[in-house]
Design an enzyme around this catalytic site. Structure first.
Site, PDB file in Angstrom:
ATOM      1  N   GLN A 107       0.826  -1.210   0.000  1.00 33.48           N
ATOM      2  CA  GLN A 107       0.000   0.000   0.000  1.00 33.48           C
ATOM      3  C   GLN A 107       0.859   1.258   0.000  1.00 33.48           C
ATOM      4  O   GLN A 107       0.506   2.265  -0.614  1.00 33.48           O
ATOM      5  CB  GLN A 107      -0.942  -0.006   1.207  1.00 33.48           C
ATOM      6  CG  GLN A 107      -2.002  -1.085   1.129  1.00 33.48           C
ATOM      7  CD  GLN A 107      -2.807  -1.047  -0.158  1.00 33.48           C
ATOM      8  OE1 GLN A 107      -3.488  -0.079  -0.455  1.00 33.48           O
ATOM      9  NE2 GLN A 107      -2.705  -2.114  -0.954  1.00 33.48           N
TER      10      GLN A 107
ATOM     11  N   HIS B  12       1.805   3.110  -3.319  1.00 35.74           N
ATOM     12  CA  HIS B  12       0.845   3.922  -4.060  1.00 35.74           C
ATOM     13  C   HIS B  12       1.227   5.393  -4.066  1.00 35.74           C
ATOM     14  O   HIS B  12       1.089   6.082  -5.077  1.00 35.74           O
ATOM     15  CB  HIS B  12      -0.548   3.794  -3.443  1.00 35.74           C
ATOM     16  CG  HIS B  12      -1.334   2.620  -3.939  1.00 35.74           C
ATOM     17  ND1 HIS B  12      -1.893   2.572  -5.187  1.00 35.74           N
ATOM     18  CD2 HIS B  12      -1.662   1.449  -3.334  1.00 35.74           C
ATOM     19  CE1 HIS B  12      -2.547   1.425  -5.338  1.00 35.74           C
ATOM     20  NE2 HIS B  12      -2.400   0.722  -4.234  1.00 35.74           N
TER      21      HIS B  12
ATOM     22  N   GLU C 181      -9.672   1.647   5.160  1.00 34.18           N
ATOM     23  CA  GLU C 181     -10.086   1.288   3.804  1.00 34.18           C
ATOM     24  C   GLU C 181      -9.886  -0.214   3.588  1.00 34.18           C
ATOM     25  O   GLU C 181     -10.796  -0.918   3.142  1.00 34.18           O
ATOM     26  CB  GLU C 181      -9.258   2.090   2.800  1.00 34.18           C
ATOM     27  CG  GLU C 181      -9.539   1.750   1.351  1.00 34.18           C
ATOM     28  CD  GLU C 181      -8.536   2.399   0.407  1.00 34.18           C
ATOM     29  OE1 GLU C 181      -8.836   2.446  -0.807  1.00 34.18           O
ATOM     30  OE2 GLU C 181      -7.469   2.841   0.861  1.00 34.18           O
ATOM     31  N   HIS C 182      -8.687  -0.694   3.874  1.00 32.40           N
ATOM     32  CA  HIS C 182      -8.366  -2.122   3.794  1.00 32.40           C
ATOM     33  C   HIS C 182      -7.965  -2.591   5.190  1.00 32.40           C
ATOM     34  O   HIS C 182      -7.051  -2.018   5.788  1.00 32.40           O
ATOM     35  CB  HIS C 182      -7.187  -2.388   2.860  1.00 32.40           C
ATOM     36  CG  HIS C 182      -7.312  -1.772   1.500  1.00 32.40           C
ATOM     37  ND1 HIS C 182      -6.719  -0.565   1.179  1.00 32.40           N
ATOM     38  CD2 HIS C 182      -7.950  -2.196   0.388  1.00 32.40           C
ATOM     39  CE1 HIS C 182      -6.986  -0.281  -0.084  1.00 32.40           C
ATOM     40  NE2 HIS C 182      -7.734  -1.242  -0.589  1.00 32.40           N
TER      41      HIS C 182
ATOM     42  N   ASP D 233      -7.281  -5.932  -4.791  1.00 31.34           N
ATOM     43  CA  ASP D 233      -7.052  -4.864  -5.760  1.00 31.34           C
ATOM     44  C   ASP D 233      -7.308  -5.327  -7.184  1.00 31.34           C
ATOM     45  O   ASP D 233      -7.653  -4.515  -8.055  1.00 31.34           O
ATOM     46  CB  ASP D 233      -5.606  -4.356  -5.664  1.00 31.34           C
ATOM     47  CG  ASP D 233      -5.375  -3.467  -4.458  1.00 31.34           C
ATOM     48  OD1 ASP D 233      -6.357  -2.948  -3.910  1.00 31.34           O
ATOM     49  OD2 ASP D 233      -4.203  -3.283  -4.074  1.00 31.34           O
TER      50      ASP D 233
ATOM     51  N   HIS E  95     -52.474  19.765   3.834  1.00 30.38           N
ATOM     52  CA  HIS E  95     -52.165  18.355   3.617  1.00 30.38           C
ATOM     53  C   HIS E  95     -53.411  17.503   3.884  1.00 30.38           C
ATOM     54  O   HIS E  95     -53.739  16.589   3.125  1.00 30.38           O
ATOM     55  CB  HIS E  95     -51.028  17.901   4.538  1.00 30.38           C
ATOM     56  CG  HIS E  95     -49.662  18.307   4.076  1.00 30.38           C
ATOM     57  ND1 HIS E  95     -49.304  19.606   3.882  1.00 30.38           N
ATOM     58  CD2 HIS E  95     -48.567  17.550   3.780  1.00 30.38           C
ATOM     59  CE1 HIS E  95     -48.037  19.664   3.484  1.00 30.38           C
ATOM     60  NE2 HIS E  95     -47.570  18.416   3.415  1.00 30.38           N
TER      61      HIS E  95
END
Length: 444
Positions: free
Chosen positions: A266, A269, A335-336, A369, A428
């Site tokens: 990771q 990235h 996230e992961h 991924d 109404h």
């Protein structure tokens, strides 16, 4: 190598944990003033503004925005057969998983003569974004296109930044992935100007119409995220994605080589990528640090990885028990999230907050991924506490269809009028009385 936070013997409250845990500092508001003029210019000048900004930011000025079909066909024909086979496998697995996410219309009979149907309708036109900065992401094309197609979205356009190296076209692997998926509308435009053009539409240099979309999905840098924020409302968005992140909950049964490899995967990235280890074992933390020193020096993107691992967003958190570790990872809402403990499946079942969970030693994040079948467009920055990753549901809207006959309305008329009067909205109630022809509470 990773800085440490020692929570052994204490587990702070969720609010305290959010402040204590490592997290990338991404201030979208800080760049809004830079992005707003781009969005405004595209709204006012259309493709001319898009091409001006493309030349400025991407150092290339394409002849047109829409990529000709022949270029996509050529990219697919030239694609490395090994990569093509891998993409085809990724697509097949993603289609299998996302097919099971389809929703069916459901009709509930509330009373005799009165039903409510929840009808699921796909968004009409969607813009999908595939980044092209530090890396090329054909996998993001798969992850965005497959759920949209499965949901039944009728019109898709894919945007990806033009590359000077490829004559102002997006990377050929991106074009090939789009061709494999049957996406024939691809625009060579990136960043904030891509989101603006998707939102407003325009006229290409050859006079063809570039139709606006109803929704934009896909990850990108902070400037693209800022454009999503500015244009949200005019368009729907999937999320405001930040830098990628992985958290690993591990005990002394974990293999430090596996843990280190996942943290690095990771970190490569982005220099802002977050790699966080939560462990009950100080010995494992020491062994992982040693593995990191060895592996970081040998990996391709050494400088980027090292900067990410040494950044404020990465670190090791020591806890006393796996239960304490679960409280930490739930507060972090990664996230992961990888679970590398004894009884990993049982531990994973107790997690409440994560974009995706990877169970045991043979389910690395990189599998997700590319080829697990799951979607890798996931919430970051703690958003997994309240949001989900991209799915078929992301592209569907639930519409309630109310169908009552006269008697069913009469039977509940006095209740509607009572509630309308309680809210001081008498008209109404009058809208009901006009149909029933009686005063509320009467038997006529």
């Amino acid at each position: 190598m990773l800085k440490r936070t020692d929570l052994r013997g204490r587990v702070p409250s969720p609010a305290q944990l959010r402040a204590l845990l490592p997290r990338a500092e991404v201030d979208v508001d800080a760049v809004l003033h830079q992005v707003r003029p781009v969005v405004d210019a595209v709204r006012e000048r259309g493709v001319d503004a898009v091409l001006d900004y493309t030349e400025r930011f991407d150092a290339v000025r394409p002849d047109r925005v829409r990529v000709p079909a022949r270029e996509m066909e050529s990219a697919l024909a030239s694609l490395d057969p090994v990569v093509r086979e891998a993409l085809e496998e990724s697509i097949a697995r993603a289609r299998a998983v996302h097919a099971d996410q389809r929703r069916e219309d459901v009709t509930t009979r509330v009373v005799d003569g009165g039903t409510v149907t929840e009808r699921w309708v796909p968004v009409s036109r969607v813009g999908l974004y595939a980044p092209g900065g530090l890396a090329v992401y054909p996998s993001s094309v798969v992850m965005n296109v497959v759920p949209a197609q499965t949901a039944g979205v009728g019109s898709l356009v894919l945007c990806s930044p033009p590359q000077a190296e490829f004559g102002g076209l997006p990377h050929p692997t991106i074009l090939a992935a789009a061709a494999l998926l049957g996406v024939d509308d691809v625009w060579a435009v990136g960043g904030a100007q891509a989101v603006a053009l998707l939102a407003y539409g325009g006229t290409d240099t050859d006079g063809t119409e570039l139709e606006p979309v109803d929704m934009v999905t896909g990850p990108g840098n902070i400037y693209l995220t800022a454009a999503k924020r500015l244009l949200r409302g005019l368009i729907g968005i999937d999320s405001e994605a930040g830098p990628t992140e992985i958290a690993i909950l591990a005990d002394d049964t974990a293999d430090p080589a596996h843990v280190a490899a996942d943290l690095i995967s990771q970190a490569e990235h982005d220099t802002l990528a977050a790699s966080v280890l939560v462990t009950t074992s100080e010995a494992l933390a020491d062994a992982v640090d040693e593995e990191l020193r060895r592996r970081v020096a040998a990996t391709k993107h050494t400088e980027r990885v090292e900067q990410a691992l040494r950044g404020a967003q990465s670190g090791t958190v020591l806890v006393s028990t796996v239960d304490d570790g679960l409280r930490v990872v739930d507060a972090y809402a990664a996230e992961h999230l990888a679970i590398q403990t004894a009884n990993a499946r049982e531990v994973a079942a107790r997690v409440r907050n994560a974009g995706a969970i990877f169970v045991g030693p043979y389910s690395p994040v990189s599998l997700g991924d590319y080829c697990a079948g799951s979607n890798h467009v996931l919430p970051t920055g703690g958003f997994a506490r309240h949001s989900s990753g991209l799915s078929v549901q992301s592209f569907l809207r639930g519409i309630h269809v109310v169908d009552y006959n006269e008697q069913a309305l009469r039977d509940v008329a006095d209740k509607v009028v009572a509630l309308a009067n309680a809210e001081d909205l008498p008209a109404h109630g009058e809208a009901v009385m006009a149909r029933t022809g009686r005063l509320p509470g009467s038997d006529a």
